[in-house]
Design an enzyme around this catalytic site. Structure first.
Site, short mmCIF file in Angstrom:
data_model
loop_
_atom_site.label_atom_id
_atom_site.label_comp_id
_atom_site.label_asym_id
_atom_site.label_seq_id
_atom_site.Cartn_x
_atom_site.Cartn_y
_atom_site.Cartn_z
N CYS A 148 -3.07 -8.78 -14.56
CA CYS A 148 -4.52 -9.45 -14.04
C CYS A 148 -5.36 -10.02 -15.35
O CYS A 148 -4.44 -10.57 -16.29
CB CYS A 148 -5.29 -8.55 -13.09
SG CYS A 148 -6.84 -9.36 -12.44
N ASP A 303 -1.69 -13.34 -2.95
CA ASP A 303 -2.81 -12.87 -3.96
C ASP A 303 -3.94 -13.72 -3.68
O ASP A 303 -3.77 -14.77 -4.08
CB ASP A 303 -2.02 -13.08 -5.23
CG ASP A 303 -3.27 -11.99 -6.39
OD1 ASP A 303 -4.34 -11.91 -5.90
OD2 ASP A 303 -2.89 -11.92 -7.46
N HIS A 332 -1.99 -8.74 -4.88
CA HIS A 332 -2.69 -8.47 -6.24
C HIS A 332 -2.26 -7.02 -6.61
O HIS A 332 -1.99 -6.85 -7.61
CB HIS A 332 -4.19 -8.83 -6.15
CG HIS A 332 -4.49 -8.85 -7.61
ND1 HIS A 332 -4.57 -9.77 -8.47
CD2 HIS A 332 -5.31 -8.01 -8.29
CE1 HIS A 332 -4.85 -10.03 -9.34
NE2 HIS A 332 -5.65 -8.75 -9.53
#
Length: 358
Positions: A148, A303, A332
């Site tokens: 991320c 996601d 995610h």
């Protein structure tokens, strides 16, 4: 009285008995059960700087690959998200595959850290951690995996440090292009979202505010959905275990240092400077074209925090000759934890690194 009630339940139709058992289990999970243990893979601290720690994971499995791997996660999480539970841990998988695995923990910022900028993490902490990894492992090159936002700052670090021997870069659900950021774009539009006032008010941004913003992307599914699923599957021990682990992950964030948050929102979400080549970190302009390492770039089909188009945008900006983009059937968090992570994500990363780590 309790026994009488239990006897009464045994007399009602099975569907009501099942509903009672589920309600009882949900109450147990939400009010009495202890939080699950996380971070099961043994590790040692090999370096510290202020609140950061650099870990090296310990394994009885022999190391098979020369190139060590450093893991970098987002500033808003705790490090165990990469090592959630035995049998459901990216760290554990990679260690068992013979990789020499390290992780840079950011620590929990206090109000004294409100002036920490992304510049500090990128220019002061990550380079020193990389040098420590190289020295500890006696290696001539390193692989880095960024998850991320951890991937976003890793890409900036790699672009600004061509002098360091970075052989491989792996990005997991990492946003690079913020032009079309969906509901984030609407929520963070500078016409309505005064970032300076937010930072001035809070100093450091509370994790609850970050978590609530993420949940607003799909409020019904994110706020109520997990508890509806828990009730439906309350008699499934495996599901209940996963529920408790994931809720701990989501509800256990750390404050976002104020100045870093100001940069993250203004420079990335409001100005989209990284992909445009306009981002400046400690006086140096960041060009993703400076990245020449081998790159594996992973997005998740479902996601909504870093959707695939934000992730894939990196591919035509870097100079790497060996680069691969894969859109996995995950979300995610499920890219890092859960059955799909174990069956798809972990082997995808392990197999790709194995071919480029000796």
């Amino acid at each position: 009285m309790k026994k009488e009630y239990e006897n009464f339940i045994e007399m009602v139709p099975e569907e009501y008995q099942q509903m009672y058992r589920r309600l009882k289990s949900v109450t147990q999970v939400l009010t009495k059960d202890a939080e699950p243990e996380v971070g099961p893979t043994p590790k040692e601290v090999i370096w510290t700087r202020n609140k950061t720690k650099l870990y090296r994971y310990i394994s009885e499995h022999p190391k098979k690959h020369k190139t060590p791997l450093l893991l970098i996660y987002a500033l808003i999480n705790k490090p165990y998200i990469m090592d959630l539970t035995k049998g459901g841990s990216l760290v554990e998988y990679l260690v068992n595959q013979g990789f020499d695995v390290y992780l840079l923990e950011w620590g929990t910022p206090g109000i004294e850290d409100k002036n920490m900028k992304l510049d500090d993490y990128i220019m002061d902490y990550i380079p020193r951690a990389v040098r420590k990894v190289l020295r500890k492992s006696n290696a001539d090159a390193v692989s880095i995996l960024g998850y991320c936002m951890g991937g976003t700052i890793t890409s900036i670090f790699a672009a600004l440090h061509p002098e360091l021997p970075i052989r491989n870069l792996v990005f997991m659900t990492t946003p690079f292009d913020f032009e079309d950021s969906g509901l984030y774009g609407a929520m963070l539009d500078e016409q309505h979202f005064d970032i300076d006032k937010v930072v001035q008010t809070y100093g450091n941004i509370p994790p609850e505010m970050i978590d609530f913003g993420n949940k607003l992307l799909k409020p019904m599914a994110n706020i109520y959905g997990p508890y509806i699923s828990l009730f439906d599957r309350a008699e499934n021990e495996s599901f209940v275990k996963s529920f408790k682990l994931l809720q701990k992950w989501l509800n256990d964030g750390i404050p976002f240092p104020g100045e870093s948050y100001r940069q993250w929102i203004r420079e990335f979400y409001q100005k989209n400077k990284l992909i445009k080549g306009e981002l400046v970190i400690r006086g140096r302009q960041v060009s993703l074209a400076e990245i020449t390492a081998n790159v594996l770039n992973l997005s998740g089909e479902i996601d909504n925090i870093a959707p695939p188009h934000q992730v894939e945008a990196l591919m035509n900006r870097i100079s790497s000759k060996d680069k691969q983009y894969i859109n996995l059937p995950v979300g995610h968090t499920s890219i890092a934890f859960g059955s799909k992570a174990s069956k798809i994500t972990y082997p995808t990363i392990g197999d790709w690194l194995e071919k480029r780590s000796n």
